[in-house]
Design an enzyme around this catalytic site. Sequence first.
Site, PDB file in Angstrom:
ATOM      1  N   ALA A 170       0.855  -1.253  -0.029  1.00  0.00           N
ATOM      2  CA  ALA A 170      -0.039   0.032   0.024  1.00  0.00           C
ATOM      3  C   ALA A 170       0.751   1.366  -0.020  1.00  0.00           C
ATOM      4  O   ALA A 170       0.389   2.564  -0.608  1.00  0.00           O
ATOM      5  CB  ALA A 170      -1.085  -0.056   1.346  1.00  0.00           C
ATOM      6  N   GLY A 197       3.560   1.541  -1.989  1.00  0.00           N
ATOM      7  CA  GLY A 197       4.257   1.638  -3.007  1.00  0.00           C
ATOM      8  C   GLY A 197       3.754   2.307  -4.303  1.00  0.00           C
ATOM      9  O   GLY A 197       2.529   2.991  -4.063  1.00  0.00           O
ATOM     10  N   GLN A 198       4.288   2.429  -5.405  1.00  0.00           N
ATOM     11  CA  GLN A 198       3.920   3.301  -6.586  1.00  0.00           C
ATOM     12  C   GLN A 198       2.580   2.797  -7.128  1.00  0.00           C
ATOM     13  O   GLN A 198       1.711   3.744  -7.656  1.00  0.00           O
ATOM     14  CB  GLN A 198       5.040   3.402  -7.545  1.00  0.00           C
ATOM     15  N   ILE A 199       2.454   1.632  -7.463  1.00  0.00           N
ATOM     16  CA  ILE A 199       1.059   1.319  -7.983  1.00  0.00           C
ATOM     17  C   ILE A 199      -0.144   1.786  -6.977  1.00  0.00           C
ATOM     18  O   ILE A 199      -1.040   2.181  -7.618  1.00  0.00           O
ATOM     19  CB  ILE A 199       0.869  -0.198  -8.327  1.00  0.00           C
ATOM     20  N   ASN A 256       9.927 -13.369  -4.641  1.00  0.00           N
ATOM     21  CA  ASN A 256       8.390 -12.886  -4.307  1.00  0.00           C
ATOM     22  C   ASN A 256       7.478 -13.760  -3.899  1.00  0.00           C
ATOM     23  O   ASN A 256       6.391 -13.828  -3.279  1.00  0.00           O
ATOM     24  CB  ASN A 256       7.988 -12.051  -5.513  1.00  0.00           C
ATOM     25  N   ASN A 296       4.525  -9.397  -9.677  1.00  0.00           N
ATOM     26  CA  ASN A 296       5.260 -10.421 -10.375  1.00  0.00           C
ATOM     27  C   ASN A 296       6.256 -11.368  -9.829  1.00  0.00           C
ATOM     28  O   ASN A 296       6.629 -11.050  -8.693  1.00  0.00           O
ATOM     29  CB  ASN A 296       5.995  -9.519 -11.573  1.00  0.00           C
ATOM     30  N   ASP A 307      -1.428  -5.897 -20.368  1.00  0.00           N
ATOM     31  CA  ASP A 307      -1.194  -6.210 -21.639  1.00  0.00           C
ATOM     32  C   ASP A 307      -2.207  -5.965 -22.688  1.00  0.00           C
ATOM     33  O   ASP A 307      -2.216  -5.587 -23.858  1.00  0.00           O
ATOM     34  CB  ASP A 307      -0.872  -7.605 -21.628  1.00  0.00           C
ATOM     35  N   HIS A 348       1.924 -13.454 -17.909  1.00  0.00           N
ATOM     36  CA  HIS A 348       2.211 -12.040 -18.052  1.00  0.00           C
ATOM     37  C   HIS A 348       3.521 -12.043 -17.993  1.00  0.00           C
ATOM     38  O   HIS A 348       4.465 -11.894 -17.285  1.00  0.00           O
ATOM     39  CB  HIS A 348       1.666 -11.508 -16.697  1.00  0.00           C
TER      40      HIS A 348
END
Length: 334
Positions: free
Chosen positions: A14, A16-18, A107, A133, A161, A189
């Site tokens: 939360a 982060g950039q996204i 991750n 990812n 995408d 992806h």
Amino acid sequence: MAEGEPIRVVVTGAAGQIAYSLISMIANGDVFGKEQSVILHLLDIPPAMGVLEGVCMEIDDLALPLVKGYVKTTEPELAFKDVDAAFLVGAMPRREGMERKDLLSANVKIFKVQGEALNKYAKKDVKVLVVGNPANTNALICSFYAPSIPKENFTAMTRLDQNRAQSAIAKRLGLCVSNVKNVTIWGNHSSTQFPDVFNASVKLPGSSKSVYDSINDSQWLESDFIKTIQTRGAAVIQARKMSSAMSAAKAAVDHMRDWWSGTSEGSWVSMGVISDGSYGVPKGLIYSLPVSISNKQWKIVQGLKITDFAKNKLDLTAKELLEEKEEAMAVCNA
Ligand code: NAD
Ligand code: LMR
């Protein structure tokens, strides 16, 4: 759910950039509708709590009436408690020169832990969108560790995408993106994904034509176009020195909104979903497929044309996902 009752929505990563773009769109009603209030559950790790405090100040300052509260936490138990929808964004992004699968060992364990937490604390009909990812394999692992939640409730994001492909076609034709329908992303992806316009159409008032015939340049469609979409994430990283964020947040909004509210008659969207053997894709992978959605349930669109050219591409991306699955299980079991 009683009318007017807020839903609980978790966003991981939360700080982060996204998330910075995504949270404001959720709060504004762009995902769950302008009538649906929300309680935001914001999860990040201890070093990010200072930044998250600032994000929470900004949520207050947005002064948006749909936000009925927020929970800021480092604890999965609190973050996933009773949630109706989950945006799993928190994960390391790749840097220049890396493939997304190079992030796997760093991750995938995050998604093991979060799968276990979803299993214990979330509502059983929670809708989970994995953005971090490698998204398909992380979603698979998350679902594996949440056996009490149906596998259909775990999805991975390939909407970015799809949006990229739709936009590239529209640009080439000098049209608006809304004139381009039913572009499909198949598979992972990753750079093996297959952006497919064989089944896509260009819709103008009173007419509909295939994208293939409209563009009439098979060399571009079967080579440069595919490569451009497959490598778009890397191109953004090269230019920005950081991975896509604004467009990724918008794609997450598109994905969850369509899952929540449904797709229109005759149209479909692409989501990484659990494969059932359709189109010869091995069962049990999280593989991007064309889906139509109603009553919050997705269904794989059947009967699309798959040429030999396309079939080879579908197989190649499935092979990569099988390899990633094996590696991810080994990391989780180590
Ligand atoms: P970022 O580095 O700006 O933010 C990630 C956030 O996650 C950080 O605040 C970090 O502290 C947090 N985090 C790390 N581990 C965590 C954990 N265990 N629990 C909760 N939070 C944790 O990265 P970003 O640009 O927001 O990207 C996030 C992820 O999304 C990356 O993996 C990136 O590659 C991926 N991504 C996917 C798509 C897609 O189309 N599927 C598109 C863009 C980015
Ligand atoms: C993207 O497609 O932009 C993201 O997956 C980020 C990346 O690593 O490419």
